[in-house]
Write an enzyme that holds these catalytic residues in place. Sequence first.
Site, PDB file in Angstrom:
ATOM      1  N   HIS A 267      29.349  39.659  39.663  1.00 52.22           N
ATOM      2  CA  HIS A 267      30.311  39.903  40.738  1.00 52.22           C
ATOM      3  C   HIS A 267      31.001  41.259  40.531  1.00 52.22           C
ATOM      4  O   HIS A 267      31.126  42.049  41.469  1.00 52.22           O
ATOM      5  CB  HIS A 267      31.333  38.757  40.762  1.00 52.22           C
ATOM      6  CG  HIS A 267      32.478  38.993  41.680  1.00 52.22           C
ATOM      7  ND1 HIS A 267      32.528  38.488  42.964  1.00 52.22           N
ATOM      8  CD2 HIS A 267      33.620  39.695  41.514  1.00 52.22           C
ATOM      9  CE1 HIS A 267      33.652  38.865  43.522  1.00 52.22           C
ATOM     10  NE2 HIS A 267      34.336  39.598  42.676  1.00 52.22           N
ATOM     11  N   GLU A 268      31.424  41.521  39.287  1.00 56.68           N
ATOM     12  CA  GLU A 268      32.120  42.787  38.997  1.00 56.68           C
ATOM     13  C   GLU A 268      31.191  43.980  39.223  1.00 56.68           C
ATOM     14  O   GLU A 268      31.598  45.000  39.784  1.00 56.68           O
ATOM     15  CB  GLU A 268      32.638  42.803  37.553  1.00 56.68           C
ATOM     16  CG  GLU A 268      33.700  41.749  37.249  1.00 56.68           C
ATOM     17  CD  GLU A 268      34.901  41.849  38.158  1.00 56.68           C
ATOM     18  OE1 GLU A 268      35.314  42.977  38.493  1.00 56.68           O
ATOM     19  OE2 GLU A 268      35.419  40.786  38.565  1.00 56.68           O
ATOM     20  N   HIS A 271      30.911  44.948  42.850  1.00 64.12           N
ATOM     21  CA  HIS A 271      31.946  45.861  43.366  1.00 64.12           C
ATOM     22  C   HIS A 271      31.510  47.312  43.172  1.00 64.12           C
ATOM     23  O   HIS A 271      31.698  48.152  44.047  1.00 64.12           O
ATOM     24  CB  HIS A 271      33.272  45.635  42.631  1.00 64.12           C
ATOM     25  CG  HIS A 271      34.038  44.454  43.144  1.00 64.12           C
ATOM     26  ND1 HIS A 271      34.375  44.313  44.460  1.00 64.12           N
ATOM     27  CD2 HIS A 271      34.527  43.370  42.508  1.00 64.12           C
ATOM     28  CE1 HIS A 271      35.043  43.174  44.617  1.00 64.12           C
ATOM     29  NE2 HIS A 271      35.143  42.578  43.449  1.00 64.12           N
ATOM     30  N   GLU A 345      35.194  41.236  48.404  1.00 64.44           N
ATOM     31  CA  GLU A 345      34.925  40.110  47.497  1.00 64.44           C
ATOM     32  C   GLU A 345      33.662  39.362  47.940  1.00 64.44           C
ATOM     33  O   GLU A 345      32.836  38.988  47.112  1.00 64.44           O
ATOM     34  CB  GLU A 345      36.118  39.145  47.438  1.00 64.44           C
ATOM     35  CG  GLU A 345      37.384  39.719  46.807  1.00 64.44           C
ATOM     36  CD  GLU A 345      37.144  40.342  45.434  1.00 64.44           C
ATOM     37  OE1 GLU A 345      36.287  39.846  44.691  1.00 64.44           O
ATOM     38  OE2 GLU A 345      37.802  41.350  45.125  1.00 64.44           O
ATOM     39  N   ASP A 349      30.217  38.912  45.870  1.00 59.20           N
ATOM     40  CA  ASP A 349      29.630  37.581  45.644  1.00 59.20           C
ATOM     41  C   ASP A 349      28.164  37.558  46.084  1.00 59.20           C
ATOM     42  O   ASP A 349      27.301  37.036  45.380  1.00 59.20           O
ATOM     43  CB  ASP A 349      30.407  36.515  46.420  1.00 59.20           C
ATOM     44  CG  ASP A 349      31.641  36.064  45.667  1.00 59.20           C
ATOM     45  OD1 ASP A 349      31.720  36.339  44.446  1.00 59.20           O
ATOM     46  OD2 ASP A 349      32.531  35.444  46.283  1.00 59.20           O
TER      47      ASP A 349
HETATM   48 ZN   LIG Z   1      35.988  40.761  42.944  1.00 56.25          ZN
END
Ligand SMILES: [Zn+2]
Length: 356
Positions: A267-268, A271, A345, A349
Amino acid sequence: MALRLAARLVLAALNRAEVRRYADAPPPAVSAIMDGETYRRSVAYTLAKSRFGMGVEIFDTAVLALALFSGVLPALFELVLAWGSAGATWTRALFILLAGVLLSLPSLPVEWWEQFRLEEKFGFNKSTLKLWITDQIKGLLLTFAIGLPLLWVLLSLVKWTGGTWWLWGFALVFTFQIVMLVLYPRLIVPLFNTLTPLPEGELRNRLLSLADRTGFRASTIEVIDGSKRSGHSNAYFTGFGRFRRIVLFDTLVAQLTPEELEAVLAHEIGHYRCGHVPRMIALSAGMLLGLFAAVAWLARSPWFNGAFGFPPGELAPSFLLVGLLGGLVTFWFSPILNALSRRYEYQADAFARKAM
Ligand SMILES: [Zn+2]
């Protein structure tokens, strides 16, 4: 001020009503991954946090109103200015910092209560009073060590560059922020925490292979001792280019399986790979430029300083006032920022799902 307070209280109450609506029966998506007892505790924690936050909101607004309209800030300005020569810049820089410290004092007992009563009650507090006090003192020293020279240069810019000072000021603070992205994890974080490289093993192999697969060149994965202060967990990456580093909280490493941790990191990385970082930097640069334009305009408008008891034409009080009042304006933009953050976000995901 009252309008923002009212809006925040209503929003918090709506949020609590929504949490209570699901308090007895967890939504299906949650019951699949959380047992009943954990769910009940998380509902109780969310409600307690929100009620506490509402009290803090009222308290902070009262403190701000008192500070703005009691005349204590202009009195402090006069007092601190008398410590140097009439046109001295350092006394003006010091005034801004001292006013900031003075205004943060009433919040200290509130923060203590949150850490040692509220968080403690739900088993999240791992800090000690000694560590908490040391943190406060370190933070204060850092504020002065970094803030005083930075404010001194900012306030001197008018003398050095004239009418375009605010463009220079924006360039200075923006550069400072970018440099801090690299320096903060190297110089500031170690003052409060210990970072250790993630030891060799299954977890490390898994995460490095994920980083490889997703084109995220990471030289090191580090573990930070977040458990020193709190049971909450987190993961993040800092810096950019070859200064990039992945940081995992030790609490996260203890709580999650290697596969779950891989999902968090994916997930990070999402980004980063979706280009959120430069976009967020560009957005905050735009807001910073707006802030400087506002200070420049308000400092030229005699009514602004005058309305709060400060002499006209003084830049330092205009800076402080914009800092204190800025949140009243930016609050109304928060739906746009929150919508953007929500979108990012979801994108991160979706990226993680594909990468796993
Ligand atoms: Zn996030």
